[in-house]
Scaffold this motif. Structure first.
Motif: not given
Length: 133
Positions: A89-113
């Motif tokens: 929802k916060e547009i200021s976080l969109a660039p961060y999310r894009a960077i994470v998407q780019e970085e995670k293409r090197f492996f499979s990722v599971i997220y756990q809180h």
């Protein structure tokens, strides 16, 4: 080295105008921990700090040769957004999310809180990083 499945634990601390800190612990399949504390020398809000820590952790895992990564973080919002449970929802976080998407293409990722109380090592590193000058 073939890293196989590894774990990335991260935490962040925001200090608004003074910057913040990110703490990351990468744990390899043998249980060997590689800790990092990074001073964020720019104004951050808490979720930006969480993304900074996540990006650092993914890059560390990639550099160590990880093939699969389980990310355990104490930011419910960042983990939820990256896992697809929460909308961005916060547009200021969109660039961060894009960077994470780019970085995670090197492996499979599971997220756990995980609760902050279960993430004390990364949390302590993040707190320490905020104290650095």
């Amino acid at each position: 080295m073939d890293f196989g499945i590894g774990w990335v634990r991260y935490a962040s601390r925001a200090r608004w105008v003074q910057g913040g800190g990110a703490g990351v612990v990468v744990i390899d399949p043998r249980g060997v921990s590689t800790p990092y504390a990074v001073k964020l020398a720019f104004p951050v809000i808490i979720n930006e700090g969480g993304y900074e820590a996540l990006i650092l952790g993914l890059r560390m895992a990639k550099n160590l040769g990880a093939k699969e990564v389980i990310v355990k973080g104490d930011s419910k919002m960042v983990i939820g957004q990256m896992g697809g449970d929460f909308a961005l929802k916060e547009i200021s976080l969109a660039p961060y999310r894009a960077i994470v998407q780019e970085e995670k293409r090197f492996f499979s990722v599971i997220y756990q809180h995980i609760p902050r109380s279960s993430n004390r090592f990364a949390d302590a590193l993040a707190t320490l990083a905020t104290k650095l000058h």
